[in-house]
Design an enzyme around this catalytic site. Structure first.
Site, PDB file in Angstrom:
ATOM      1  N   LEU A  20      -3.720  -1.624  -2.513  1.00  0.00           N
ATOM      2  CA  LEU A  20      -2.730  -0.884  -3.298  1.00  0.00           C
ATOM      3  C   LEU A  20      -2.427   0.466  -2.655  1.00  0.00           C
ATOM      4  CD1 LEU A  20      -4.402  -1.870  -6.653  1.00  0.00           C
ATOM      5  CD2 LEU A  20      -2.148  -2.631  -5.866  1.00  0.00           C
ATOM      6  N   PRO A  21      -1.278   1.081  -3.027  1.00  0.00           N
ATOM      7  CA  PRO A  21      -0.861   2.288  -2.299  1.00  0.00           C
ATOM      8  C   PRO A  21      -1.831   3.464  -2.405  1.00  0.00           C
ATOM      9  CG  PRO A  21       0.985   1.370  -3.522  1.00  0.00           C
ATOM     10  CD  PRO A  21      -0.241   0.612  -3.939  1.00  0.00           C
ATOM     11  N   THR A  78      -6.494   2.639   0.840  1.00  0.00           N
ATOM     12  CA  THR A  78      -7.009   3.955   1.267  1.00  0.00           C
ATOM     13  C   THR A  78      -6.848   4.902   0.093  1.00  0.00           C
ATOM     14  OG1 THR A  78      -6.283   3.541   3.528  1.00  0.00           O
ATOM     15  CG2 THR A  78      -6.805   5.814   2.943  1.00  0.00           C
ATOM     16  N   LYS A 108     -12.670   6.391   6.732  1.00  0.00           N
ATOM     17  CA  LYS A 108     -11.219   6.234   6.953  1.00  0.00           C
ATOM     18  C   LYS A 108     -10.535   7.614   6.938  1.00  0.00           C
ATOM     19  CE  LYS A 108      -7.028   4.372   6.683  1.00  0.00           C
ATOM     20  NZ  LYS A 108      -6.379   3.801   7.832  1.00  0.00           N
ATOM     21  N   LYS A 112      -0.319  11.314   3.209  1.00  0.00           N
ATOM     22  CA  LYS A 112      -1.188  10.976   2.059  1.00  0.00           C
ATOM     23  C   LYS A 112      -2.659  11.043   2.467  1.00  0.00           C
ATOM     24  CE  LYS A 112      -2.778   6.902   0.944  1.00  0.00           C
ATOM     25  NZ  LYS A 112      -3.040   5.520   0.570  1.00  0.00           N
TER      26      LYS A 112
HETATM   27  P1  NAD Z   1       2.919  -1.093   0.151  1.00  0.00           P
HETATM   28  O1  NAD Z   1       3.534  -0.020  -0.658  1.00  0.00           O
HETATM   29  O2  NAD Z   1       3.726  -1.801   1.182  1.00  0.00           O
HETATM   30  O3  NAD Z   1       2.307  -2.234  -0.819  1.00  0.00           O
HETATM   31  C1  NAD Z   1       1.605  -1.971  -2.000  1.00  0.00           C
HETATM   32  C2  NAD Z   1       1.883  -3.074  -3.021  1.00  0.00           C
HETATM   33  O4  NAD Z   1       1.114  -2.800  -4.199  1.00  0.00           O
HETATM   34  C3  NAD Z   1       3.349  -3.134  -3.465  1.00  0.00           C
HETATM   35  O5  NAD Z   1       3.826  -4.456  -3.303  1.00  0.00           O
HETATM   36  C4  NAD Z   1       3.306  -2.714  -4.952  1.00  0.00           C
HETATM   37  O6  NAD Z   1       4.278  -3.366  -5.743  1.00  0.00           O
HETATM   38  C5  NAD Z   1       1.898  -3.143  -5.335  1.00  0.00           C
HETATM   39  N1  NAD Z   1       1.352  -2.457  -6.507  1.00  0.00           N
HETATM   40  C6  NAD Z   1       1.336  -1.129  -6.806  1.00  0.00           C
HETATM   41  N2  NAD Z   1       0.681  -0.904  -7.960  1.00  0.00           N
HETATM   42  C7  NAD Z   1       0.270  -2.117  -8.412  1.00  0.00           C
HETATM   43  C8  NAD Z   1      -0.470  -2.544  -9.556  1.00  0.00           C
HETATM   44  N3  NAD Z   1      -0.929  -1.684 -10.468  1.00  0.00           N
HETATM   45  N4  NAD Z   1      -0.699  -3.874  -9.691  1.00  0.00           N
HETATM   46  C9  NAD Z   1      -0.250  -4.763  -8.778  1.00  0.00           C
HETATM   47  N5  NAD Z   1       0.453  -4.426  -7.675  1.00  0.00           N
HETATM   48  C10 NAD Z   1       0.708  -3.111  -7.497  1.00  0.00           C
HETATM   49  O7  NAD Z   1       1.603  -0.435   0.813  1.00  0.00           O
HETATM   50  P2  NAD Z   1       0.855  -0.894   2.168  1.00  0.00           P
HETATM   51  O8  NAD Z   1       1.539  -0.303   3.349  1.00  0.00           O
HETATM   52  O9  NAD Z   1       0.617  -2.368   2.095  1.00  0.00           O
HETATM   53  O10 NAD Z   1      -0.518  -0.097   2.014  1.00  0.00           O
HETATM   54  C11 NAD Z   1      -1.528  -0.516   1.139  1.00  0.00           C
HETATM   55  C12 NAD Z   1      -2.765   0.318   1.387  1.00  0.00           C
HETATM   56  O11 NAD Z   1      -3.213   0.120   2.736  1.00  0.00           O
HETATM   57  C13 NAD Z   1      -2.524   1.826   1.229  1.00  0.00           C
HETATM   58  O12 NAD Z   1      -3.622   2.415   0.581  1.00  0.00           O
HETATM   59  C14 NAD Z   1      -2.394   2.317   2.656  1.00  0.00           C
HETATM   60  O13 NAD Z   1      -2.784   3.678   2.814  1.00  0.00           O
HETATM   61  C15 NAD Z   1      -3.345   1.376   3.390  1.00  0.00           C
HETATM   62  N6  NAD Z   1      -3.016   1.204   4.797  1.00  0.00           N
HETATM   63  C16 NAD Z   1      -1.739   0.946   5.190  1.00  0.00           C
HETATM   64  C17 NAD Z   1      -1.447   0.785   6.540  1.00  0.00           C
HETATM   65  C18 NAD Z   1      -0.026   0.507   7.003  1.00  0.00           C
HETATM   66  O14 NAD Z   1       0.228   0.574   8.215  1.00  0.00           O
HETATM   67  N7  NAD Z   1       0.907   0.181   6.111  1.00  0.00           N
HETATM   68  C19 NAD Z   1      -2.468   0.897   7.495  1.00  0.00           C
HETATM   69  C20 NAD Z   1      -3.768   1.151   7.082  1.00  0.00           C
HETATM   70  C21 NAD Z   1      -4.046   1.308   5.723  1.00  0.00           C
END
Ligand code: NAD
Length: 300
Positions: free
Chosen positions: A64-65, A95, A170, A245
């Protein structure tokens, strides 16, 4: 294994797809309809709440975000806790703030279940390849139990310590990478002002004490490193918003611990400004585009 997977975004979808490829049966939940459609496309079943995803599975994974989303997905009405049977293992791969991981873990444990934090590094390309680095905080036995599932999504899986420690590792890593991106960008803008060839400067630095992974792999100046996001109009990679973030999480953790941090807040603000000037969804190395020199007429 029957896995409940919550949060099928940029990272979650390819991670889920790799679990399906390895033969796991996945039931997916996300707030967004498009994300659920994507999950079904890669072989998952869909369900209507986080509680239902937890109820129907042996293991729960959340991607999740940020902290508030994790708290709500676990603790709010219709959340994971409502559906979680005693003894089940939850793996949060978002994260987030390590103290939120601990708080959610305590609530899960009160329910008779188990929780580990397992944030990832490597971005979408390595999520697709199944070669993420995964840093885990939690009990050693829970780590061992989670390992086969985590290895469907990642290549380097490291047990850091108790719950929250994965997040700490992280944040520390991203503090360094975020600061380095700003520092490398500043250095190359100065060199540019003096007319120094950035390719020659890269050769010098790569053999000197200023060399960093960020310059080698995510060089902010376009055209110097073929695979760097800068050579693809800063397509992420890892977005400016996510890096801002993560630096914010590191700064908050430092404040709680009364540890002085000087460069991390400055780097975070540079990234925030880059974001507010339209670079939030670009790769974080695009902070270089934001750090341009003022006009020659500007007083110094
Ligand atoms: P994203 O915004 O693409 O996806 C998050 C998903 O969570 C969305 O589809 C949203 O609808 C869903 N969501 C939010 N609240 C919810 C809830 N209460 N119940 C169900 N679904 C819910 O984010 P992402 O890029 O996939 O990142 C996810 C995590 O991974 C973050 O914490 C980010 O910091 C970490 N991360 C991301 C990357 C990257 O390159 N994107 C790399 C390393 C770590």
């Amino acid at each position: 294994m029957k896995i409940g997977f919550i949060g099928i975004g940029a990272m979650g979808q390819p991670m889920l797809a790799n679990l399906v490829k390895k033969g796991h049966s996945v039931v997916a939940y996300d707030l967004a309809e498009a994300a659920l459609v994507g999950a079904v496309r890669v072989g998952a079943a869909r369900t209507g709440s986080a509680a239902a995803a937890a109820r129907d599975s042996e293991l729960v994974i959340t991607v999740l975000p940020s902290s508030s989303h994790v708290e709500s997905a676990y603790l709010a009405a219709g959340g994971v806790l409502e559906g979680l049977a005693a003894g089940r293992l939850c793996i949060d791969m978002s994260t987030i703030d390590p103290s939120v991981s601990r708080r959610v873990a305590e609530a899960v444990v009160r329910r008779g279940a188990r929780f580990i934090d397992a944030p990832v590094s490597g971005g979408v390309p390595r999520a697709v390849d199944g070669t993420l680095a995964i840093m885990v905080g939690g009990d050693a036995r829970d780590f061992e139990e989670a390992h086969p599932v985590l290895s469907a999504m990642g290549a380097n899986i490291i047990h850091v310590g108790p719950v929250g420690s994965g997040e700490v590792a992280k944040l520390c890593n991203n503090l360094i990478a975020g600061v380095a991106a700003v520092a490398v960008s500043e250095a190359f803008r100065i060199a540019e002002g003096f007319g120094v060839d950035p390719k020659v400067l890269t050769d010098v630095i790569s053999k000197s004490s200023g060399n960093t992974w960020v310059m080698e792999h995510m060089h902010p100046v376009p055209g110097l490193v073929g695979k760097a996001p800068s050579s693809r109009d800063y397509a992420p990679g890892f977005t400016t918003d996510l890096m801002a973030k993560d630096l914010g999480l590191a700064v908050n953790a430092a404040r709680e611990l009364r540890v002085p941090v000087v460069v991390a807040p400055a780097a975070q603000q540079a990234l925030r400004l880059a974001s507010s000037h339209g670079l939030g969804r670009k790769d974080f190395s695009s902070v270089y585009m934001f750090l341009r020199a003022s006009s020659r007429e500007a007083p110094v």
